[in-house]
Motif scaffolding. Structure first.
Motif, short mmCIF file in Angstrom:
data_model
loop_
_atom_site.label_atom_id
_atom_site.label_comp_id
_atom_site.label_asym_id
_atom_site.label_seq_id
_atom_site.Cartn_x
_atom_site.Cartn_y
_atom_site.Cartn_z
N HIS A 44 0.84 -1.19 0.00
CA HIS A 44 0.00 0.00 0.00
C HIS A 44 0.88 1.24 0.00
CE1 HIS A 44 -3.27 2.75 0.93
NE2 HIS A 44 -4.11 1.75 0.77
N ALA A 45 0.53 2.21 -0.83
CA ALA A 45 1.33 3.43 -0.98
C ALA A 45 1.30 4.31 0.26
CB ALA A 45 0.84 4.22 -2.19
N ALA A 46 0.29 4.17 1.13
CA ALA A 46 0.19 5.01 2.32
C ALA A 46 1.18 4.59 3.41
CB ALA A 46 -1.22 4.98 2.88
N VAL A 47 1.75 3.39 3.27
CA VAL A 47 2.77 2.92 4.22
C VAL A 47 4.12 3.26 3.62
CG1 VAL A 47 3.73 0.94 5.44
CG2 VAL A 47 1.27 1.06 5.01
N THR A 48 4.95 3.95 4.39
CA THR A 48 6.25 4.35 3.86
C THR A 48 7.39 3.80 4.71
OG1 THR A 48 6.20 6.45 5.07
CG2 THR A 48 5.39 6.47 2.80
N LEU A 49 8.47 3.51 4.03
CA LEU A 49 9.69 3.04 4.67
C LEU A 49 10.85 3.82 4.07
CD1 LEU A 49 11.48 1.03 6.30
CD2 LEU A 49 11.34 -0.50 4.34
N GLN A 50 11.55 4.55 4.92
CA GLN A 50 12.75 5.24 4.49
C GLN A 50 13.93 4.49 5.06
OE1 GLN A 50 12.35 9.25 5.88
NE2 GLN A 50 10.71 9.74 4.45
N ALA A 51 14.71 3.90 4.18
CA ALA A 51 15.87 3.10 4.57
C ALA A 51 16.98 3.35 3.55
CB ALA A 51 15.51 1.62 4.61
N PRO A 52 18.22 3.21 3.97
CA PRO A 52 19.31 3.43 3.01
C PRO A 52 19.38 2.29 1.99
CG PRO A 52 20.19 2.62 5.08
CD PRO A 52 18.73 2.86 5.30
N ASP A 53 19.82 2.60 0.80
CA ASP A 53 20.04 1.55 -0.20
C ASP A 53 21.23 0.69 0.20
OD1 ASP A 53 17.92 2.42 -1.80
OD2 ASP A 53 19.21 3.81 -2.92
N ILE A 54 22.26 1.35 0.75
CA ILE A 54 23.46 0.65 1.20
C ILE A 54 23.76 1.07 2.63
CG2 ILE A 54 25.94 0.34 0.84
CD1 ILE A 54 25.45 0.98 -2.13
N ALA A 55 23.92 0.09 3.52
CA ALA A 55 24.28 0.34 4.91
C ALA A 55 25.72 -0.12 5.10
CB ALA A 55 23.35 -0.42 5.85
N ASP A 56 26.61 0.84 5.38
CA ASP A 56 28.02 0.50 5.59
C ASP A 56 28.22 -0.41 6.79
OD1 ASP A 56 28.86 1.96 3.39
OD2 ASP A 56 29.04 3.81 4.56
N ASN A 57 27.44 -0.17 7.84
CA ASN A 57 27.57 -0.95 9.07
C ASN A 57 26.19 -1.46 9.48
OD1 ASN A 57 28.08 -2.02 11.57
ND2 ASN A 57 29.03 -0.19 12.41
N GLY A 58 26.00 -2.75 9.45
CA GLY A 58 24.71 -3.35 9.79
C GLY A 58 24.37 -3.28 11.27
N ALA A 59 25.30 -2.80 12.11
CA ALA A 59 25.04 -2.71 13.54
C ALA A 59 24.10 -1.56 13.89
CB ALA A 59 26.35 -2.56 14.31
N ALA A 60 23.96 -0.58 13.02
CA ALA A 60 23.09 0.57 13.30
C ALA A 60 22.57 1.15 12.00
CB ALA A 60 23.83 1.62 14.11
N VAL A 61 21.47 0.60 11.51
CA VAL A 61 20.87 1.06 10.26
C VAL A 61 19.63 1.87 10.61
CG1 VAL A 61 19.93 0.37 8.03
CG2 VAL A 61 21.68 -1.04 9.12
N GLN A 62 19.64 3.16 10.26
CA GLN A 62 18.51 4.03 10.59
C GLN A 62 17.40 3.89 9.56
OE1 GLN A 62 19.26 7.99 12.07
NE2 GLN A 62 17.57 8.80 10.84
N MET A 63 16.17 3.77 10.08
CA MET A 63 14.99 3.63 9.22
C MET A 63 13.84 4.42 9.80
SD MET A 63 15.11 -0.39 8.36
CE MET A 63 16.68 -1.19 8.18
N THR A 64 12.95 4.87 8.94
CA THR A 64 11.73 5.56 9.36
C THR A 64 10.55 4.82 8.77
OG1 THR A 64 12.86 7.69 9.47
CG2 THR A 64 10.46 7.74 9.33
N ILE A 65 9.58 4.48 9.62
CA ILE A 65 8.36 3.81 9.16
C ILE A 65 7.17 4.72 9.49
CG2 ILE A 65 9.27 1.48 9.31
CD1 ILE A 65 7.99 1.16 12.03
N ALA A 66 6.19 4.75 8.59
CA ALA A 66 5.04 5.62 8.79
C ALA A 66 3.85 5.10 8.00
CB ALA A 66 5.37 7.04 8.35
N CYS A 67 2.68 5.57 8.40
CA CYS A 67 1.45 5.26 7.67
C CYS A 67 0.55 6.49 7.70
CB CYS A 67 0.72 4.06 8.28
SG CYS A 67 -0.75 3.59 7.34
#
Length: 150
Positions: free
Chosen positions: A56-79
């Motif tokens: 569904h287009a109303a659900v959004t996920l902002q995540a990096p295409d490439i994460a240099d370090n998998g120990a801390a990957v910042q993401m934003t989730i919303a609806c």
């Protein structure tokens, strides 16, 4: 006439009785522990009461295409839809797919930013569980250069 102490004692006894019977809303297992033990995205969503996953287009996920370090990957989730009951973040190839589960009320905007660990390159899902049981999602492929789960 009852004293304040007697009233408090009886209230505590009643609360204990309701909690042991599983009737009191604060006594229910609000923490979805069993969902955090699931291995797949669909199992985790079903464990939390969601129906079939639907993009569904109303659900959004902002995540990096490439994460240099998998120990801390910042993401934003919303609806952007009304009636969101819970927001989920899932990483398909992590040892446990469900990374985070947030209960959402009508009093807050269903948008959260967090950092998570990723063990390897994987699809990441932002899922909005709606009041009517629908499980709406958005997904993104995140390439991890250095894993953070091991």
């Amino acid at each position: 006439m009852q004293s304040r102490r007697d009233t408090l004692r009886q209230t505590a006894a009643l609360a204990t009785l309701l909690a042991s019977a599983g009737i009191a809303p604060w006594a229910r297992a609000n923490s979805p522990r069993h969902a955090f033990e699931t291995k797949s995205v669909s199992e985790a969503v079903k464990a939390l009461g969601g129906l079939n996953l639907t993009p569904h287009a109303a659900v959004t996920l902002q995540a990096p295409d490439i994460a240099d370090n998998g120990a801390a990957v910042q993401m934003t989730i919303a609806c952007k839809l009304p009636g969101v009951r819970r927001l989920l973040l899932l990483v398909e190839k992590n040892p446990a797919a469900l990374v985070a589960s947030f209960t959402v009320s009508e009093a807050m905007e269903p948008s959260l930013t967090l950092r998570t660990k990723m063990g390897e390159t994987s699809d990441v899902y932002a899922v909005a569980l709606m009041a009517d049981g629908r499980a709406l999602f958005s997904k993104s492929d995140v390439r991890v250069v250095q894993g953070g789960c091991g």
